[in-house]
Scaffold this motif. Structure first.
Motif, PDB file in Angstrom:
ATOM      1  N   TYR A 453       1.018  -1.308  -0.060  1.00 51.32           N
ATOM      2  CA  TYR A 453      -0.256  -0.061  -0.166  1.00 51.32           C
ATOM      3  C   TYR A 453       0.972   1.252  -0.024  1.00 51.32           C
ATOM      4  CZ  TYR A 453      -4.738  -1.783   0.525  1.00 51.32           C
ATOM      5  OH  TYR A 453      -6.047  -2.302   0.192  1.00 51.32           O
ATOM      6  N   ALA A 454       1.941   1.300   0.738  1.00 46.12           N
ATOM      7  CA  ALA A 454       2.909   2.489   0.778  1.00 46.12           C
ATOM      8  C   ALA A 454       3.551   2.791  -0.307  1.00 46.12           C
ATOM      9  CB  ALA A 454       3.776   2.178   1.879  1.00 46.12           C
ATOM     10  N   GLU A 455       4.009   1.825  -0.913  1.00 48.19           N
ATOM     11  CA  GLU A 455       4.719   1.911  -2.124  1.00 48.19           C
ATOM     12  C   GLU A 455       3.953   2.153  -3.305  1.00 48.19           C
ATOM     13  OE1 GLU A 455       7.069  -1.579  -2.417  1.00 48.19           O
ATOM     14  OE2 GLU A 455       8.495  -0.965  -1.017  1.00 48.19           O
ATOM     15  N   TYR A 456       2.538   1.872  -3.457  1.00 46.10           N
ATOM     16  CA  TYR A 456       1.849   2.094  -4.317  1.00 46.10           C
ATOM     17  C   TYR A 456       1.529   3.553  -5.015  1.00 46.10           C
ATOM     18  CZ  TYR A 456      -2.591   2.106  -7.206  1.00 46.10           C
ATOM     19  OH  TYR A 456      -3.293   2.566  -8.237  1.00 46.10           O
ATOM     20  N   TRP A 457       1.688   4.575  -3.981  1.00 45.48           N
ATOM     21  CA  TRP A 457       1.712   5.965  -4.205  1.00 45.48           C
ATOM     22  C   TRP A 457       3.007   6.460  -4.230  1.00 45.48           C
ATOM     23  CZ3 TRP A 457      -2.224   7.138  -7.323  1.00 45.48           C
ATOM     24  CH2 TRP A 457      -3.183   6.858  -7.114  1.00 45.48           C
ATOM     25  N   ALA A 458       4.090   5.815  -4.430  1.00 48.16           N
ATOM     26  CA  ALA A 458       5.456   6.131  -4.442  1.00 48.16           C
ATOM     27  C   ALA A 458       6.099   6.624  -3.119  1.00 48.16           C
ATOM     28  CB  ALA A 458       5.766   7.458  -5.306  1.00 48.16           C
ATOM     29  N   GLY A 459       5.549   5.958  -2.014  1.00 46.09           N
ATOM     30  CA  GLY A 459       5.897   6.090  -0.602  1.00 46.09           C
ATOM     31  C   GLY A 459       6.771   4.692  -0.475  1.00 46.09           C
ATOM     32  N   SER A 460       7.109   4.811   0.902  1.00 44.60           N
ATOM     33  CA  SER A 460       7.484   3.838   1.587  1.00 44.60           C
ATOM     34  C   SER A 460       7.494   3.351   2.755  1.00 44.60           C
ATOM     35  CB  SER A 460       9.389   3.967   1.380  1.00 44.60           C
ATOM     36  OG  SER A 460       9.560   5.014   2.185  1.00 44.60           O
ATOM     37  N   LEU A 461       7.792   2.015   3.365  1.00 42.05           N
ATOM     38  CA  LEU A 461       7.818   1.748   4.656  1.00 42.05           C
ATOM     39  C   LEU A 461       8.930   0.825   5.411  1.00 42.05           C
ATOM     40  CD1 LEU A 461       5.937   1.234   7.257  1.00 42.05           C
ATOM     41  CD2 LEU A 461       4.942  -0.610   6.055  1.00 42.05           C
ATOM     42  N   GLU A 462       9.566   1.379   6.144  1.00 44.80           N
ATOM     43  CA  GLU A 462      10.847   0.688   6.726  1.00 44.80           C
ATOM     44  C   GLU A 462      10.539   0.315   8.105  1.00 44.80           C
ATOM     45  OE1 GLU A 462      13.166  -0.493   4.569  1.00 44.80           O
ATOM     46  OE2 GLU A 462      12.415   0.554   2.923  1.00 44.80           O
ATOM     47  N   LEU A 463      11.337  -0.669   8.914  1.00 46.53           N
ATOM     48  CA  LEU A 463      11.109  -1.053  10.023  1.00 46.53           C
ATOM     49  C   LEU A 463      12.397  -1.354  10.567  1.00 46.53           C
ATOM     50  CD1 LEU A 463       8.411  -3.151  11.563  1.00 46.53           C
ATOM     51  CD2 LEU A 463      10.625  -3.852  12.152  1.00 46.53           C
ATOM     52  N   HIS A 464      13.016  -0.956  11.610  1.00 46.48           N
ATOM     53  CA  HIS A 464      14.202  -0.943  12.104  1.00 46.48           C
ATOM     54  C   HIS A 464      13.769  -1.545  13.705  1.00 46.48           C
ATOM     55  CE1 HIS A 464      16.247   1.185   9.398  1.00 46.48           C
ATOM     56  NE2 HIS A 464      15.398   2.265   9.258  1.00 46.48           N
ATOM     57  N   SER A 465      14.303  -2.867  13.973  1.00 41.01           N
ATOM     58  CA  SER A 465      13.947  -3.461  15.423  1.00 41.01           C
ATOM     59  C   SER A 465      15.273  -3.818  16.169  1.00 41.01           C
ATOM     60  CB  SER A 465      13.564  -5.070  14.976  1.00 41.01           C
ATOM     61  OG  SER A 465      13.301  -5.784  16.124  1.00 41.01           O
ATOM     62  N   LEU A 466      15.192  -3.523  17.326  1.00 40.26           N
ATOM     63  CA  LEU A 466      16.086  -3.749  18.433  1.00 40.26           C
ATOM     64  C   LEU A 466      15.734  -4.758  19.282  1.00 40.26           C
ATOM     65  CD1 LEU A 466      17.363  -0.247  19.335  1.00 40.26           C
ATOM     66  CD2 LEU A 466      18.463  -1.657  17.989  1.00 40.26           C
ATOM     67  N   GLU A 467      15.980  -6.066  18.923  1.00 27.59           N
ATOM     68  CA  GLU A 467      15.568  -7.211  19.741  1.00 27.59           C
ATOM     69  C   GLU A 467      15.782  -7.018  21.178  1.00 27.59           C
ATOM     70  OE1 GLU A 467      15.284 -12.239  19.479  1.00 27.59           O
ATOM     71  OE2 GLU A 467      16.855 -11.066  18.478  1.00 27.59           O
ATOM     72  N   GLY A 468      14.793  -7.246  21.978  1.00 29.27           N
ATOM     73  CA  GLY A 468      14.710  -6.922  23.460  1.00 29.27           C
ATOM     74  C   GLY A 468      14.511  -5.651  23.908  1.00 29.27           C
ATOM     75  N   TYR A 469      14.345  -4.655  23.142  1.00 29.53           N
ATOM     76  CA  TYR A 469      13.699  -3.332  23.571  1.00 29.53           C
ATOM     77  C   TYR A 469      12.639  -2.806  22.682  1.00 29.53           C
ATOM     78  CZ  TYR A 469      14.045   1.706  24.163  1.00 29.53           C
ATOM     79  OH  TYR A 469      13.516   2.885  24.542  1.00 29.53           O
ATOM     80  N   GLY A 470      12.640  -2.616  21.277  1.00 33.16           N
ATOM     81  CA  GLY A 470      11.496  -2.485  20.629  1.00 33.16           C
ATOM     82  C   GLY A 470      11.600  -2.136  19.234  1.00 33.16           C
ATOM     83  N   VAL A 471      10.624  -1.419  18.523  1.00 35.02           N
ATOM     84  CA  VAL A 471      10.579  -1.208  16.977  1.00 35.02           C
ATOM     85  C   VAL A 471      10.525   0.242  16.680  1.00 35.02           C
ATOM     86  CG1 VAL A 471       9.241  -1.634  14.967  1.00 35.02           C
ATOM     87  CG2 VAL A 471      10.108  -3.559  16.336  1.00 35.02           C
ATOM     88  N   ASP A 472      11.132   0.642  15.686  1.00 36.04           N
ATOM     89  CA  ASP A 472      10.640   1.970  14.914  1.00 36.04           C
ATOM     90  C   ASP A 472      10.363   1.859  13.656  1.00 36.04           C
ATOM     91  OD1 ASP A 472      11.381   3.442  17.286  1.00 36.04           O
ATOM     92  OD2 ASP A 472      13.398   4.124  16.281  1.00 36.04           O
ATOM     93  N   ALA A 473       9.279   2.070  13.202  1.00 42.72           N
ATOM     94  CA  ALA A 473       8.428   1.887  12.040  1.00 42.72           C
ATOM     95  C   ALA A 473       8.592   3.488  11.152  1.00 42.72           C
ATOM     96  CB  ALA A 473       7.271   1.471  11.865  1.00 42.72           C
ATOM     97  N   PHE A 474       8.888   3.284  10.159  1.00 40.94           N
ATOM     98  CA  PHE A 474       8.893   4.766   9.352  1.00 40.94           C
ATOM     99  C   PHE A 474       8.079   4.611   7.985  1.00 40.94           C
ATOM    100  CE2 PHE A 474      12.716   4.526  11.736  1.00 40.94           C
ATOM    101  CZ  PHE A 474      12.689   5.898  12.228  1.00 40.94           C
ATOM    102  N   LEU A 475       6.867   5.530   7.898  1.00 37.83           N
ATOM    103  CA  LEU A 475       5.887   5.408   6.896  1.00 37.83           C
ATOM    104  C   LEU A 475       6.399   6.692   6.325  1.00 37.83           C
ATOM    105  CD1 LEU A 475       3.733   4.565   4.969  1.00 37.83           C
ATOM    106  CD2 LEU A 475       2.184   5.552   6.648  1.00 37.83           C
ATOM    107  N   GLN A 476       6.645   6.632   4.978  1.00 40.25           N
ATOM    108  CA  GLN A 476       6.902   8.127   3.946  1.00 40.25           C
ATOM    109  C   GLN A 476       5.932   7.926   2.904  1.00 40.25           C
ATOM    110  OE1 GLN A 476      10.882   9.330   2.750  1.00 40.25           O
ATOM    111  NE2 GLN A 476      10.067   8.971   0.474  1.00 40.25           N
ATOM    112  N   ILE A 477       5.297   9.263   3.028  1.00 44.71           N
ATOM    113  CA  ILE A 477       4.036   9.262   1.966  1.00 44.71           C
ATOM    114  C   ILE A 477       4.423  10.656   0.967  1.00 44.71           C
ATOM    115  CG2 ILE A 477       1.763  10.131   1.803  1.00 44.71           C
ATOM    116  CD1 ILE A 477       1.425   8.662   4.566  1.00 44.71           C
ATOM    117  N   SER A 478       4.112  10.454  -0.015  1.00 43.87           N
ATOM    118  CA  SER A 478       4.324  11.558  -1.244  1.00 43.87           C
ATOM    119  C   SER A 478       3.376  12.452  -1.029  1.00 43.87           C
ATOM    120  CB  SER A 478       4.262  10.881  -2.479  1.00 43.87           C
ATOM    121  OG  SER A 478       4.283  12.319  -3.520  1.00 43.87           O
ATOM    122  N   LYS A 479       3.798  13.998  -0.587  1.00 42.20           N
ATOM    123  CA  LYS A 479       2.984  14.946  -0.002  1.00 42.20           C
ATOM    124  C   LYS A 479       1.862  15.423  -1.020  1.00 42.20           C
ATOM    125  CE  LYS A 479       3.328  19.349   2.066  1.00 42.20           C
ATOM    126  NZ  LYS A 479       4.117  20.542   2.613  1.00 42.20           N
TER     127      LYS A 479
END
Length: 496
Positions: A453-479
Motif C-alpha cells: 500500500y505504501a509503495e503504491y503511491w510512490a511512498g515507502s515503509l521501513e522497520l528497524h528492530s532492536l530485539e529486546g527493546y522495541g521497533v521503529d517503523a517509518f512510513l513515508q508518503i508523497s505529499k
C-alpha cells in the motif's frame, strides 16, 4: 497387431485427456478487485440492460480456455494515474466526464487483469494447480472475460449498468486475498521465496490499482447522482472528498481514530482492566495531504496494532515474572511515540514502541509472504478468514457478506460529506470493524501488505528492530499527490 493398435489408440486418448486437463488447470489461477461499497441493487430493468451491454457469452462451461484471447490485451499498456489527476478530473464533474471515466474503467480493468492472468499462466504447473491459486485464476479470468465484452458506454443508463457489473465483481472477489495467501504458503517449497514474493507483490499492487479506479468511478457516479450535486458546479463548501480521494487528509486525525480502535481491540482481547500504553503524538500535527483514506488507515492501523499488542504482551510477561516485587498497582507499560514530520515533498510518520522488537526467528520473513516453519500456523488462521477486503474491515466477515445497500443510512447520498470521523460516513466506516479482529489471529500479511500500500503511491515503509527493546517503523508518503501509481506495466514474462 490389432491389440497393439488398440493400445496405441488408447494411449493417444489418455495423452489427449491429460493435455486437456493440464490446459484447464493452466487456465485456473489469479487476480481480484477488492471489495468496495458496491451498493448497486440489481433490478429487472438493469439485469436486462446488463445482458445487452455485455455481449453474449458461450454456454459451454468447460474450464479450458484458449490463452490467445489474452494476447491483444496483454499487448496494451496500462495507463497509470496520480492522485492529482483523480482530483482534477472529478472536481467539476459533468455527464461527459462521467462517461469518459466509465470508458476508461471499461478498458483499463481488462487490460490490467490480462497482464496478471498471463503472469499466473507462467507459474510452475505445481503452483498453478494449487486449488487456492486455481480458484483465484478462475475469478480473474471470469472478470476479464466479462469486462472485455462490455460495449462502449454512451449514456448514463449504460454507466449505471457498468456500475452494477463492477459492484458484483468487487463482491465476488472478496475471497481472493486469503486464497492467494494460502496458496503461497502451501507452495512455499515449490518456488524460491523471492519469486513467490515478487509474484505476490505484483498481484496485490495490481489488485489495489483496480480497486482504486473501480471505486473511484463508483464514488463519482454516486456524487453525480446525489440530490445535492449540480453537474459542472464547483464542490460545495466543506466537501472534503473527490470520489475516494480525501483532499486534505490529516494524519493526526487518522492516527487518533486508529489508536482509539486499536485500544478498544486490546481491551476486548485482554480484558477491560488491561493497562494500555499511552499513545503520544508529536511533530507537525497540522500536516495535510491528498490521499486515499482507506490506504492510510490500513497502514497506520497495522503499525499501531502491532505496537500496542507487542507492548501489552511484553508488559504482561514482565509483570508475571516480577509481580511479587510490585507494591500496589504495577507501573503502566511504556508509551508508544508517534512523530509526524513534514518536508517539502514528503510526510513521514514514525511509530516507536518498546514492545521487545521482532523475534530473531521472524526477521527473515518480516516482509515476505512465505513464512517458512510458521506457515502451517498461519494457514490455520487464514482458513478462518474466507473473505478479506484489505482495509481495516478485513476480518468483518458478516459485513463483507452483507454489505450496506446504496440506500442505507451508512451511505448518506442526499447530503455532502463533511466530517471524516463521522462513523456514518462511507469513507470512515472501515474502522468500525477493527475490534472484530482478535490479536491471536495472526495472518502474516500485515507488514508485507502495508508496504505494498505504501509503495503504491510512490511512498515507502521501513522497520528497524532492536530485539529486546522495541521497533521503529517509518512510513513515508508523497505529499503532493503528483506521483503516478507504481505498477508492473506489463506481464512480467513480456517485460524481459
Amino acid at each position: 497387431m490389432a491389440g497393439q493398435a488398440g493400445r496405441a489408440t488408447q494411449a493417444v486418448r489418455i495423452r489427449a485427456s491429460q493435455q486437456q486437463r493440464a490446459a484447464g488447470a493452466l487456465s485456473s489461477p489469479l487476480c481480484c478487485l477488492p471489495p468496495s461499497r458496491s451498493g448497486y441493487v440489481n433490478t429487472t430493468r438493469r439485469t436486462i440492460a446488463a445482458a445487452s451491454l455485455v455481449q453474449t457469452q458461450p454456454s459451454q462451461s468447460t474450464r479450458w480456455r484458449p490463452i490467445s484471447v489474452l494476447d491483444d490485451w496483454v499487448a496494451k499498456e496500462a495507463r497509470p494515474i496520480s492522485l492529482r489527476q483523480l482530483m482534477v478530473f472529478g472536481r467539476s464533474l459533468t455527464e461527459a466526464r462521467l462517461i469518459s471515466s466509465a470508458n476508461y474503467v471499461r478498458t483499463e480493468l481488462p487490460t490490467r487483469l490480462a497482464h496478471r492472468i498471463r503472469d499466473i499462466q507462467q507459474l510452475p504447473y505445481a503452483v498453478v494447480s494449487n486449488p487456492h491459486i486455481s480458484a483465484v485464476y478462475e475469478l480473474y479470468y471470469n472478470a476479464f472475460d466479462m469486462f472485455r465484452k462490455v460495449k462502449e458506454i454512451k449514456t448514463l443508463d449504460d454507466n449505471d449498468v457498468l456500475c452494477d457489473v463492477i459492484g458484483q465483481t468487487l463482491q465476488a472477489h472478496l475471497p481472493v486475498i486469503p486464497k492467494l495467501a494460502m496458496g503461497i504458503l502451501e507452495c512455499s517449497d515449490l518456488m524460491p521465496a523471492k519469486d513467490l514474493d515478487k509474484f505476490m507483490n505484483t498481484i496485490l499492487r495490481a489488485r489495489i490499482s483496480r480497486r482504486v479506479i473501480a471505486e473511484q468511478h463508483l464514488a463519482l457516479t454516486e456524487t453525480f447522482n446525489a440530490s445535492w450535486y449540480s453537474p459542472g458546479a464547483p464542490l460545495p463548501e466543506g466537501h472534503e472528498f473527490i470520489g475516494e480521494v480525501f483532499l486534505k487528509c490529516q494524519a493526526r486525525d487518522v492516527i487518533d481514530r486508529c489508536a482509539k480502535a486499536v485500544c478498544e481491540l486490546a481491551r476486548s482481547a485482554y480484558g477491560p482492566e488491561v493497562q494500555l500504553p499511552d499513545i503520544q503524538l508529536t511533530g507537525h500535527l497540522d500536516t495535510t495531504f491528498p490521499y486515499i483514506l482507506s490506504h492510510l488507515e490500513y497502514i497506520v492501523g497495522e503499525l499501531l496494532r502491532n505496537a500496542v499488542q507487542a507492548t501489552v504482551e511484553r508488559h504482561q510477561r514482565m509483570y508475571e515474572s516480577h509481580g511479587s516485587n510490585y507494591v500496589g498497582i504495577p507501573p503502566p507499560p511504556p508509551p508508544i511515540e508517534i512523530t509526524l514530520c513534514e518536508a517539502a515533498q514528503h510526510v513521514i510518520i514514525r511509530v516507536s514502541d518498546q514492545g521487545g522488537g521482532v523475534p530473531h526467528d521472524m526477521m527473515p520473513y518480516l516482509w515476505s509472504f512465505s513464512k517458512g516453519k510458521h506457515s502451517q500456523r498461519l494457514l490455520e488462521n487464514l482458513k478462518k478468514v474466507p473473505r478479506m477486503s484489505a482495509t481495516l474491515q478485513e476480518l468483518r466477515v458478516d459485513e463483507a457478506q452483507n454489505p450496506p445497500s446504496r440506500n442505507s443510512s451508512t451511505h448518506p447520498l442526499d447530503k455532502p460529506p463533511n466530517v471524516t470521523g463521522d462513523p456514518d460516513h462511507p469513507h470512515g466506516n472501515s474502522l468500525a470493524s477493527l475490534s472484530q479482529r482478535p490479536p491471536n489471529l495472526r495472518l502474516g500479511m500485515g507488514l508485507p501488505l502495508s508496504r505494498v500500500y505504501a509503495e503504491y503511491w510512490a511512498g515507502s515503509l521501513e522497520l528497524h528492530s532492536l530485539e529486546g527493546y522495541g521497533v521503529d517503523a517509518f512510513l513515508q508518503i508523497s505529499k503532493l499527490g503528483n506521483k503516478n501509481e507504481q505498477l508492473t506495466m506489463r506481464a512480467s514474462m513480456d517485460a524481459v
